[in-house]
Scaffold this active site. Structure first.
Site, mmCIF file in Angstrom:
data_model
loop_
_atom_site.group_PDB
_atom_site.id
_atom_site.type_symbol
_atom_site.label_atom_id
_atom_site.label_comp_id
_atom_site.label_asym_id
_atom_site.label_seq_id
_atom_site.Cartn_x
_atom_site.Cartn_y
_atom_site.Cartn_z
ATOM 1 C CB CYS A 19 -0.943 0.092 1.203
ATOM 2 S SG CYS A 19 -2.093 -1.260 1.308
ATOM 3 N NE ARG B 288 4.541 1.875 -0.242
ATOM 4 C CZ ARG B 288 5.606 1.556 0.484
ATOM 5 N NH1 ARG B 288 6.808 1.755 0.006
ATOM 6 N NH2 ARG B 288 5.463 1.039 1.682
ATOM 7 C CD1 TRP C 156 -0.066 -6.172 -3.085
ATOM 8 C CD2 TRP C 156 -0.287 -6.759 -0.933
ATOM 9 N NE1 TRP C 156 0.328 -7.490 -2.959
ATOM 10 C CE2 TRP C 156 0.204 -7.879 -1.657
ATOM 11 C CE3 TRP C 156 -0.506 -6.901 0.434
ATOM 12 C CZ2 TRP C 156 0.474 -9.103 -1.059
ATOM 13 C CZ3 TRP C 156 -0.233 -8.123 1.028
ATOM 14 C CH2 TRP C 156 0.250 -9.208 0.283
ATOM 15 C CG ASN D 259 1.827 0.755 4.125
ATOM 16 O OD1 ASN D 259 1.570 -0.405 3.855
ATOM 17 N ND2 ASN D 259 3.062 1.231 4.166
ATOM 18 N N GLY D 260 -0.188 -1.086 6.183
ATOM 19 C CA GLY D 260 0.246 -1.957 7.282
ATOM 20 C C GLY D 260 -0.924 -2.734 7.847
ATOM 21 C CD GLU E 173 17.107 -12.020 -8.307
ATOM 22 O OE1 GLU E 173 16.562 -12.629 -7.384
ATOM 23 O OE2 GLU E 173 16.639 -10.966 -8.784
ATOM 24 C CE LYS F 266 13.550 -10.085 -10.277
ATOM 25 N NZ LYS F 266 14.295 -10.006 -9.087
ATOM 26 C CD GLU G 72 9.921 -10.871 -8.750
ATOM 27 O OE1 GLU G 72 9.258 -10.619 -7.742
ATOM 28 O OE2 GLU G 72 11.109 -10.535 -8.865
ATOM 29 C CG HIS H 285 19.826 -36.191 -5.756
ATOM 30 N ND1 HIS H 285 20.311 -37.421 -5.397
ATOM 31 C CD2 HIS H 285 20.913 -35.445 -6.080
ATOM 32 C CE1 HIS H 285 21.632 -37.429 -5.483
ATOM 33 N NE2 HIS H 285 22.024 -36.233 -5.901
ATOM 34 C CE LYS I 219 11.339 -2.035 -5.622
ATOM 35 N NZ LYS I 219 12.036 -2.985 -6.502
HETATM 36 C C1 AGP Z 1 12.180 -8.941 -5.867
HETATM 37 O O1 AGP Z 1 12.084 -9.002 -7.247
HETATM 38 C C2 AGP Z 1 11.006 -9.394 -5.159
HETATM 39 N N1 AGP Z 1 9.869 -8.643 -5.526
HETATM 40 C C3 AGP Z 1 11.110 -9.689 -3.674
HETATM 41 O O2 AGP Z 1 11.553 -10.992 -3.595
HETATM 42 C C4 AGP Z 1 12.018 -8.801 -2.802
HETATM 43 O O3 AGP Z 1 13.353 -9.003 -3.150
HETATM 44 C C5 AGP Z 1 11.807 -9.153 -1.313
HETATM 45 O O4 AGP Z 1 10.496 -8.854 -0.964
HETATM 46 C C6 AGP Z 1 12.779 -8.455 -0.399
HETATM 47 O O5 AGP Z 1 12.628 -7.067 -0.425
HETATM 48 P P1 AGP Z 1 13.677 -6.097 0.239
HETATM 49 O O6 AGP Z 1 14.953 -6.248 -0.519
HETATM 50 O O7 AGP Z 1 13.067 -4.741 0.110
HETATM 51 O O8 AGP Z 1 13.845 -6.524 1.666
#
Ligand code: AGP
Length: 615
Positions: free
Chosen positions: A2, A29, A78, A104-105, A484, A488, A491, A507, A610
């Protein structure tokens, strides 16, 4: 999760337009619903609905405010409590329709508070925890308190992590802003306009002067001025005015179709800036690590994968094991066995990930750990709970998928590793120099890819269009890159991806492989290369579509591959150690082009936000 925004002014400015543009800049957000509110002629005006901001704007003209409006509160959501519907959208109001609140929260004790308020006659419209705050303020005002005092008392009753902005029709000359754990920044144009927002880019076009609120602090925003209070100590406090260095261009798309693409293109610059982090900042970290008997590294998501790469590089020179543990598991797994006085490296682009904040607070308070933070955000919660903090120089990252913040995190950890090598003299000076030169070349290698290989990467996705499952496999340090790169694609392109050890894939996971199943091998010419050749052959023998990421001069794995992505860097051990930085942009671009090709918006992946400020 949010985004909240507030503004109060005495100027003749287009509040509607500013508010709309500001919540657009916070849309990363959360983007399942949004709303705005203002006060004119003693009345509250609210527009809100479920959907993305542009869709709602088309229907409701979010930027059209009644004449004479001098304040606004706004929100992009969100969903946590209650699905994304018009009724659950913010702002929320009290029974008398005088208070509007954006939040937010999460209010952890909202059920208990709601039951109590219902028993006192309050009527609730939504399923959200947020609405409780509006009614709670109303309840304290019914007892005779003014808006400011009632807000203070109400927020003291709320348990959880949150940031709020609220306005009241009978008090149109100020906004109330409170922070507990969720981020909140106040921007100020002295004597004219005051802003608040979950993140700086929201008000960056209008002012560079800001105050960062700490936990349990309240601000009263008036046109062009602000006063701060501590919720706990019942007193006014003073705060330091800060100057933001980011340029507004950095927070805008600047001609690119998406923030993600723009931010990948910003990686060379972000890396170059991060390489310039002053040596004394790096040294402080390095010395603590050299002198600590036990070291942990913790983070979430992409930052955790950066931590895996960084841990690998640091241990090369430190000669001590570093335990990498996801922040959500930190306390539960270490409760009974963590040593006192350990060092904890905490990595987070936002510096606000709630699981990480809880992990470091617990480690600091209960285990007397030294917290070493690596974050991209000055003044974030993480920096406040840390003993030492290094701020990566990635600049604002708006795309939900972390890109330049990842490579700058790995780079920062690599710089620390080389500093450790210097302190401990763990390698000869000439070798150290060669590692330093290789690290200094990483921005050029990434830049070369961006200047030369975009078309080729775009083309590759056409071969993968029909695939819904992928493996990203590697050995050694490149497992971090595989995880990583896989995250990408997962997500933003909504594909199922397993980022895994190539050795371990035998395995179990290999049983999924059929003709045409795409497997992306991350294959730098390091000590794992020969064995990786064997793994590539195993998957090829089962009909897998082999895609490899290799260095320019590669011969064997590229020969075995159906598709090869070449990174123009020397086949040398000095460069191999930094491939988590130089190989990742190709995988970020692959994910980006894939998402665009299948018609998804890479900047707004479904169900994600985010900054993850809920457990
Ligand atoms: C990154 O592409 C992701 N959206 C997510 O995994 C992110 O890295 C994770 O939420 C950690 O966020 P931060 O680095 O702000 O702590």
């Amino acid at each position: 999760m949010c985004g909240i925004f507030g503004l109060i002014t005495n100027q003749e400015i287009d509040i509607g337009k500013i508010t709309l543009e500001s919540i657009k800049r916070l849309e990363y957000r959360g983007y399942d619903s949004c709303g705005v509110a203002t006060i004119t002629d003693g009345k509250l005006f609210i527009k809100k609905d479920a959907g993305k901001i542009d869709e709602i704007h088309k229907k409701l003209k979010l930027d059209s405010f009644p004449n004479g409006s001098k304040l606004a509160v706004a929100h992009t959501r969100w969903a946590t409590h209650g699905p994304p519907t018009k009724i659950n959208s913010h702002p929320h109001v009290d029974c008398s329709n005088k208070i509007a609140i954006c939040h937010n929260g999460i209010i952890d004790n909202f059920i208990e508070l709601k039951e109590d308020l219902i028993s006192k006659g309050h009527e609730f419209k939504s399923e959200t925890d947020t609405e409780v705050i509006a009614h709670l303020i109303e309840e304290f005002m019914n007892m005779g308190l003014d808006f400011k005092e009632a807000s203070k008392e109400a927020m003291k009753k709320c348990v959880g992590g949150f940031a709020i902005v609220a306005c009241h029709v009978d008090y149109p000359n100020y906004l109330i802003v409170v922070r507990k754990e969720s981020p909140l920044i106040v921007g100020i144009e002295e004597g004219k306009t005051a802003y608040c927002a979950s993140d700086i880019p929201a008000f960056l076009p209008y002012t560079r002067k800001c105050y960062v609120l700490n936990d349990n602090e309240m601000a009263v925003l008036r046109a062009g001025e602000v006063e701060f209070y501590s919720l706990q100590e019942e007193k006014k406090i003073s705060k330091e005015l800060q100057e933001i260095e980011w340029s507004i261009d950095a927070a805008e798309k600047g001609g690119y179709d998406h923030f993600m693409l723009k931010e990948i293109h910003e990686e060379p610059l972000a890396l170059r800036k991060t390489l310039k982090i002053p040596k004394d900042e790096i040294q402080k970290f390095a010395k603590i690590l050299v002198n600590s008997e036990k070291i942990y590294i913790t983070a979430a998501g992409t930052s955790f994968y950066a931590s895996l790469a960084g841990k690998f590089i640091i241990t090369r020179f430190l000669g001590k094991y570093i335990e990498a543990i996801e922040c959500s598991e930190f306390q539960i797994q270490l409760e009974d066995c963590m040593e006192n006085n350990a060092a904890v490296i905490a990595v987070s682009q936002s510096g606000e990930t709630i699981d990480l904040i809880e992990a470091v607070r617990w480690a600091k308070e209960k285990k007397n750990a030294k917290i070493l933070a690596i974050t991209n955000i000055v003044g974030s919660s993480l920096t406040r709970y840390s003993d030492e903090a290094i701020v990566t120089r990635a600049g604002p990252e708006i795309g939900v998928a972390a890109t330049k913040t990842y490579s700058t995190q790995v780079l920062t950890l690599a710089i620390i590793a080389l500093e450790i090598a210097e302190i401990l003299k763990s390698i000869p000076d000439e070798e150290l120099e060669k590692y330093r030169k290789a690290l200094a070349k990483t921005p050029d290698i990434v830049e070369h890819l961006l200047n030369n290989d975009i078309k080729k990467l775009k083309k590759i996705v056409r071969n993968l269009e029909k695939s819904h499952n992928f493996f990203f496999l590697a050995r050694g340090i490149s497992i971090a890159t595989a995880k990583e790169g896989g995250l990408k694609l997962k997500e933003i392109a909504c594909r199922f991806v397993e980022g895994y050890s190539a050795a371990h894939a035998k395995h179990g996971p290999i049983s999924l492989v059929r003709k045409g199943f795409p497997i992306i091998f991350i294959a730098p010419p390091d000590e794992t290369y020969e064995r990786l050749v064997g793994n590539v052959m195993e998957f090829k023998a089962r009909g897998g579509l082999i895609i490899s990421v290799v260095v320019e001069s590669d011969k064997i794995i590229s020969e075995l591959s159906d598709i090869t992505i070449r990174i123009d860097q020397p086949a040398s051990k000095y460069f191999n150690l930094f491939t988590p930085i130089t190989f990742i942009p190709a995988l970020q671009l692959l994910a980006y082009f894939y998402a665009v090709y299948v018609g998804l918006n890479p900047d707004q992946p479904q169900n994600l936000a985010k900054t993850v400020t809920v457990h």
